[in-house]
Scaffold this active site. Structure first.
Site, PDB file in Angstrom:
ATOM      1  N   ALA A  50       0.833  -1.202   0.000  1.00 42.78           N
ATOM      2  CA  ALA A  50       0.000   0.000   0.000  1.00 42.78           C
ATOM      3  C   ALA A  50       0.865   1.249   0.000  1.00 42.78           C
ATOM      4  O   ALA A  50       0.648   2.186  -0.784  1.00 42.78           O
ATOM      5  CB  ALA A  50      -0.934  -0.009   1.208  1.00 42.78           C
ATOM      6  N   TYR A  51       1.860   1.277   0.870  1.00 43.30           N
ATOM      7  CA  TYR A  51       2.765   2.420   0.958  1.00 43.30           C
ATOM      8  C   TYR A  51       3.543   2.597  -0.336  1.00 43.30           C
ATOM      9  O   TYR A  51       3.662   3.708  -0.870  1.00 43.30           O
ATOM     10  CB  TYR A  51       3.719   2.211   2.133  1.00 43.30           C
ATOM     11  CG  TYR A  51       4.671   3.351   2.378  1.00 43.30           C
ATOM     12  CD1 TYR A  51       4.250   4.521   3.001  1.00 43.30           C
ATOM     13  CD2 TYR A  51       6.016   3.249   2.009  1.00 43.30           C
ATOM     14  CE1 TYR A  51       5.134   5.563   3.238  1.00 43.30           C
ATOM     15  CE2 TYR A  51       6.912   4.282   2.246  1.00 43.30           C
ATOM     16  CZ  TYR A  51       6.470   5.434   2.860  1.00 43.30           C
ATOM     17  OH  TYR A  51       7.351   6.469   3.095  1.00 43.30           O
ATOM     18  N   SER A  52       4.071   1.500  -0.873  1.00 42.04           N
ATOM     19  CA  SER A  52       4.851   1.569  -2.111  1.00 42.04           C
ATOM     20  C   SER A  52       3.998   2.065  -3.264  1.00 42.04           C
ATOM     21  O   SER A  52       4.434   2.912  -4.063  1.00 42.04           O
ATOM     22  CB  SER A  52       5.434   0.189  -2.438  1.00 42.04           C
ATOM     23  OG  SER A  52       6.295  -0.260  -1.421  1.00 42.04           O
TER      24      SER A  52
END
Length: 234
Positions: A140-142
Site C-alpha cells: 500500500a505504501y509503495s
C-alpha cells in the site's frame, strides 16, 4: 507539519525568510510546533489532509493570515499495513493510499490558484524510495508513493508554462518517529540496502526541500530527487 520531516522543513523555510503554516491532524501538536519556531509569525492549523472540505478550510485560514501562498510541501505520511498483499485489510490499505496520495492531490489542487495569483509557486511532494522499488510487505505504501511520483510528473507538465514548479523527493529511511511503525525485520532490511549504512536525517531532507522551494530551482519540474544514501540507482 508537526512531524519529524515536516517540522524540520518548516524550521528551515522560516530560516530562509518564509512565513510558515504548519498543517497537522493533531491541532495541539501543530500549535505547539508553531510556537516552538523562532519567529512568532508561524501558524498552526488543524487539518485532515485526506478531506476536501478540511483542506479548503485550512487553505482559507492560511491565506487569511498571510495573504498569499508561494510554497506547499506535502509531507503527510503513514507506512500503512506491513503484511503480504494476501493478508492486507482493505480499510487499512485504503487509509494508507488516502494519507500518502489523496492528500497530495487535494492540497496541491488547492494551492494552484493562490500561487498563480502570487506569480510564483513551488510544490514539493515527499515520495519515497519505496515508490521506485516496491518494498515487500509494504504494498500500500509503495503503491501510494509511486502514485506521488507519477502525480508529480503529471502536474509538473501541466504547470510547465506557469511560474509554478512541482517536484518530489524520494527518501530512503529518515530518522523520524515514523520508523517506529516498522517491524525490526523491515527496518533492518531497509538499512541493509543503504550504501552509507545509516538513515538520513530530517535536516538533510529539509535542506533538499529548501532548494526545491526556492527560485534557484527554476528549470526542474516533474522531477524526483533521491535522498537515499546511495541506494537509488535510477
Amino acid at each position: 507539519g508537526a512531524g519529524g520531516i515536516g517540522r524540520a522543513i518548516a524550521a528551515r523555510l522560516q530560516h530562509d525568510g518564509h512565513r510558515v503554516a504548519l498543517w497537522d491532524l493533531d491541532g495541539d501538536a501543530a500549535n505547539e510546533a508553531a510556537r516552538a519556531l523562532p519567529e512568532s509569525s508561524a501558524l498552526g492549523v488543524r487539518v485532515d489532509v485526506t478531506d476536501e472540505a478540511s483542506v479548503a478550510a485550512a487553505m482559507h485560514a492560511t491565506l487569511a493570515r498571510f495573504g498569499t501562498l508561494h510554497v506547499l510541501v506535502n509531507s503527510a505520511g503513514a507506512t500503512g499495513p506491513v503484511a503480504n498483499v494476501t493478508d492486507c485489510d482493505l480499510a487499512a490499505w485504503q487509509r494508507c493510499i488516502d494519507v500518502n496520495l489523496r492528500s497530495v492531490f487535494l492540497c496541491s489542487r488547492a494551492a494552484v490558484q493562490p500561487m498563480r495569483e502570487a506569480g510564483f509557486g513551488r510544490i514539493v511532494n515527499l515520495a519515497s524510495i519505496a515508490g521506485k522499488e516496491g518494498n515487500p510487505q509494504m504494498s500500500a505504501y509503495s503503491a501510494a508513493k509511486a502514485g506521488v511520483i507519477a502525480f508529480t510528473k503529471s502536474m509538473g507538465k501541466e504547470l510547465a508554462l506557469t511560474p509554478i514548479r512541482v517536484n518530489c523527493v524520494a527518501p530512503a529511511l529518515i530518522e523520524t518517529p515514523l520508523l517506529a511503525q516498522l517491524t525490526p525485520e523491515a527496518l533492518g532490511a531497509s538499512l541493509a540496502k543503504i550504501p552509507m549504512q545509516r538513515a538520513g536525517t530530517a535536516q538533510e531532507a529539509a535542506n533538499l526541500v529548501a532548494w526545491l522551494a526556492s527560485d534557484q530551482c527554476s528549470f526542474s519540474s516533474g522531477a524526483t530527487f533521491d535522498l537515499s544514501g546511495g541506494r537509488a540507482t535510477y
